[in-house]
Design a protein around this motif. Structure first.
Motif, short mmCIF file in Angstrom:
data_model
loop_
_atom_site.label_atom_id
_atom_site.label_comp_id
_atom_site.label_asym_id
_atom_site.label_seq_id
_atom_site.Cartn_x
_atom_site.Cartn_y
_atom_site.Cartn_z
N THR A 76 0.84 -1.13 -0.04
CA THR A 76 -0.04 0.14 0.02
C THR A 76 0.90 1.19 0.08
O THR A 76 1.87 1.36 0.94
N ILE A 127 4.27 4.13 -7.19
CA ILE A 127 3.58 4.22 -5.79
C ILE A 127 4.79 4.07 -4.69
O ILE A 127 5.51 3.28 -4.81
N ARG A 170 1.14 5.65 -1.63
CA ARG A 170 0.47 6.66 -2.30
C ARG A 170 1.11 6.91 -3.65
O ARG A 170 2.22 6.83 -3.93
N TYR A 205 -2.69 10.70 -9.23
CA TYR A 205 -1.61 11.19 -8.35
C TYR A 205 -2.28 11.70 -6.88
O TYR A 205 -3.44 12.25 -6.80
N GLY A 206 -1.45 11.24 -5.92
CA GLY A 206 -1.94 11.49 -4.36
C GLY A 206 -2.81 10.44 -3.87
O GLY A 206 -2.94 10.48 -2.53
N LEU A 207 -3.36 9.52 -4.74
CA LEU A 207 -4.19 8.50 -4.19
C LEU A 207 -3.67 7.46 -3.57
O LEU A 207 -2.57 7.16 -4.01
N LEU A 208 -4.18 6.91 -2.48
CA LEU A 208 -3.56 5.90 -1.86
C LEU A 208 -4.16 4.37 -2.38
O LEU A 208 -5.32 4.26 -2.29
N THR A 216 -9.41 5.08 -0.69
CA THR A 216 -10.40 6.34 -0.58
C THR A 216 -11.25 6.72 -1.48
O THR A 216 -12.46 7.33 -1.09
N GLN A 243 2.74 8.98 -6.48
CA GLN A 243 3.72 10.06 -6.68
C GLN A 243 4.23 10.31 -8.00
O GLN A 243 4.02 9.47 -8.78
N CYS A 300 -8.05 1.53 -5.08
CA CYS A 300 -7.79 2.63 -4.31
C CYS A 300 -8.55 2.61 -2.89
O CYS A 300 -9.76 2.33 -2.79
#
Length: 333
Positions: free
Chosen positions: A187, A207, A189, A286-289, A228, A191, A226
């Motif tokens: 897991t 990631i 984010r 971008y920025g998603l976990l 989130t 980048q 994802c």
């Protein structure tokens, strides 16, 4: 679950009486899960709170640095898995020069005074303190109730973090899933990378690994979700014409994953990467976990002589992984 930060000099403390287990818990595998089950049983019977004490960094990372064994799970992943197992507290002990210098007595004092430990659930080979002075017998004599749990075995061989690392490195993802009690995943984010993939028509997401090096290497078929929001919905919202290849979760996508240092790319300072290419997808992620679950090992890293050869190699890899997806309409293990 409550998260505590411990160090040798200044720590949070627990007011309730507790049952405590201690270790690296790298991977939170079947053996660790058996330990947690026993811990919770003891805590319930004695009306105690359950505490799992882990070390960050892991001791061998402190002593050996980059030469330490690769991590199975990051701190975030450990906390997530332990939380799912229903423990009351996770105590993260900062392993530094001061902590590693603690005597067995000083370590036991932390258990008693900071964690309010009454009962300890320990592995059969547990040692602690400077020069590994302490063990279960020492803690029993110090005044704690101690339960020792025997090693868990699968197919006649001990379940251990070392065995799982070896299994992942060998590409046996099905056996790794058995030893872990779940498919192996990482897991992190999304980048910004160097965007080389775009120049050869294979854009990837990069990631964050959150570890000094991973415990697997090569090209893989992966299922990506994802944490989130729905990855599928995000992709459709960004590009309705390219919705990607369905994964095994209603909200996930199938992709071609790469873990390694990219020997085919000339770099002044090679670094470990986890990259995923989603066929037929063009979206801003971008920025998603993301949680990347490894399903199929294709081959190890290759050092291609040119970007043209790299592109041809990736094209072949993607087609083989898509064939794997077509041949496995349901989850492969």
């Amino acid at each position: 679950m409550k998260l505590l930060r411990l160090n040798a000099l200044n720590s949070h403390s627990v007011s309730e009486k507790t049952a405590v287990t201690i270790g690296n818990f790298d991977g939170v595998h079947l053996g660790h899960q058996a330990m947690i089950k026993q811990l919770k049983s003891v805590a319930e019977k004695q009306n105690l709170k359950s505490v799992v004490m882990i070390f960050e960094p892991q001791p061998l990372e402190y002593f050996k640095g980059y030469d330490a064994p690769p991590r199975i799970s990051s701190l975030r992943e450990k906390v997530e898995y332990l939380t799912e197992l229903g423990v009351d507290y996770i105590a993260v002990a900062k392993f530094d020069h001061t902590f590693r210098s603690l005597t067995a007595e000083a370590f036991a004092d932390i258990l008693k005074e900071k964690l309010n430990a009454q009962h300890l659930v320990l592995g059969d080979d547990f040692h602690f303190g400077k020069n590994r002075q302490g063990n279960s017998e020492f803690l029993h004599n110090y005044g704690f109730e101690v339960t020792n749990l025997n090693t868990i075995a699968l197919d006649g061989e001990r379940v251990s973090s070392t065995r799982i690392r070896q299994t992942l490195l060998a590409g046996d993802l099905a056996l790794a899933a058995q030893l872990l009690g779940r498919p192996y995943s990482i897991t992190g984010r999304v980048q910004y990378g160097d965007q080389i993939g775009r120049t050869i028509d294979f854009p990837t997401i990069n990631i964050r690994l959150n570890r000094h090096k991973p415990c697997l290497k090569g090209i893989y078929g992966v299922d990506v979700i994802c944490e989130t929001e729905s990855l599928k919905d995000k992709v459709i919202a960004d590009s309705a014409a390219q919705t990607g290849i369905a994964g095994y979760d209603p909200t996930s996508l199938f992709g071609a994953g790469h873990v390694g240092t990219r020997p085919a790319i000339k770099q002044a300072h090679p670094e470990w990467r986890l990259e995923v290419h989603f066929p037929d997808v063009s979206a801003n992620l971008y920025g998603l976990l993301m949680r990347v679950t490894f399903l199929n090992y294709l081959h190890g890293e290759k050092d291609y002589p040119s970007l043209e050869a790299l592109k041809a190699g990736i094209d072949d890899d993607v087609e083989k992984l898509l064939e794997f997806r077509r041949n496995h309409p349901t989850f492969p293990f």
